[in-house]
Motif scaffolding. Sequence first.
Motif, short mmCIF file in Angstrom:
data_model
loop_
_atom_site.label_atom_id
_atom_site.label_comp_id
_atom_site.label_asym_id
_atom_site.label_seq_id
_atom_site.Cartn_x
_atom_site.Cartn_y
_atom_site.Cartn_z
N ASN A 9 47.68 -33.78 -2.94
CA ASN A 9 47.09 -34.66 -1.93
C ASN A 9 47.61 -34.34 -0.53
O ASN A 9 46.86 -34.42 0.44
N ILE B 181 45.78 -31.16 0.60
CA ILE B 181 44.37 -31.46 0.87
C ILE B 181 44.21 -32.19 2.20
O ILE B 181 43.35 -31.85 3.01
N MET B 182 45.04 -33.19 2.43
CA MET B 182 44.92 -33.98 3.66
C MET B 182 45.27 -33.18 4.91
O MET B 182 44.70 -33.41 5.96
N PHE C 39 42.63 -29.03 4.15
CA PHE C 39 41.20 -28.92 3.84
C PHE C 39 40.35 -29.74 4.80
O PHE C 39 40.76 -30.79 5.28
N SER C 40 39.16 -29.25 5.00
CA SER C 40 38.14 -30.00 5.71
C SER C 40 37.26 -30.72 4.68
O SER C 40 37.13 -30.25 3.54
N TYR C 41 36.66 -31.79 5.08
CA TYR C 41 35.70 -32.46 4.19
C TYR C 41 34.59 -31.49 3.81
O TYR C 41 34.07 -31.53 2.70
N VAL D 104 35.33 -29.40 0.63
CA VAL D 104 35.26 -30.08 -0.67
C VAL D 104 34.01 -30.94 -0.80
O VAL D 104 33.91 -31.76 -1.70
N TYR E 62 37.96 -26.51 -5.97
CA TYR E 62 39.27 -26.94 -6.46
C TYR E 62 39.79 -26.02 -7.56
O TYR E 62 40.99 -25.74 -7.64
N LYS F 185 38.13 -35.62 -0.63
CA LYS F 185 39.49 -35.17 -0.41
C LYS F 185 40.52 -35.97 -1.20
O LYS F 185 41.71 -35.87 -0.95
#
Length: 132
Positions: free
Chosen positions: A6, A9-10, A13-15, A18, A27, A127
């Motif tokens: 998490n 990801i936060m 990553f961009s929305y 994912v 993923y 996310k």
Amino acid sequence: MNYYMNQIIMTTFSYFDVGQNEPERFYHGFVLGLIADQTDIYEIRSNRESGFARYDVMMIPKIKETKKYPAIIMEFKVRNIKREESLEDTVQTALTQIKEKCYDAELYDRGLKKEEIHHYGFAFEGKKVLIG
């Protein structure tokens, strides 16, 4: 692992990474990248047939001390809002699939025992990630 996934990801990553276009594959590839450096102790397999279907990821210990390094089966699922109320439900769907499709079959054929095999369900929703 939940905290680590998490956090990455936060912060990374961009929305859009994912989002709508096959987030399970995104993923899946990401997790394969995370475990790629484990090839000295594990044989890492992806999307191979075992039992009645294809698992997502399997990690088979290369050394005979399987109690130190368990075999691992991972199943990835994107939350289906029509069938699952929460990410916990999605994790359970993944774990149930591992059991019902007999993904352990290959490992049993290699001589591993049930207690030497760990199952992990990965649930994704945008996310948000939950591993169980």
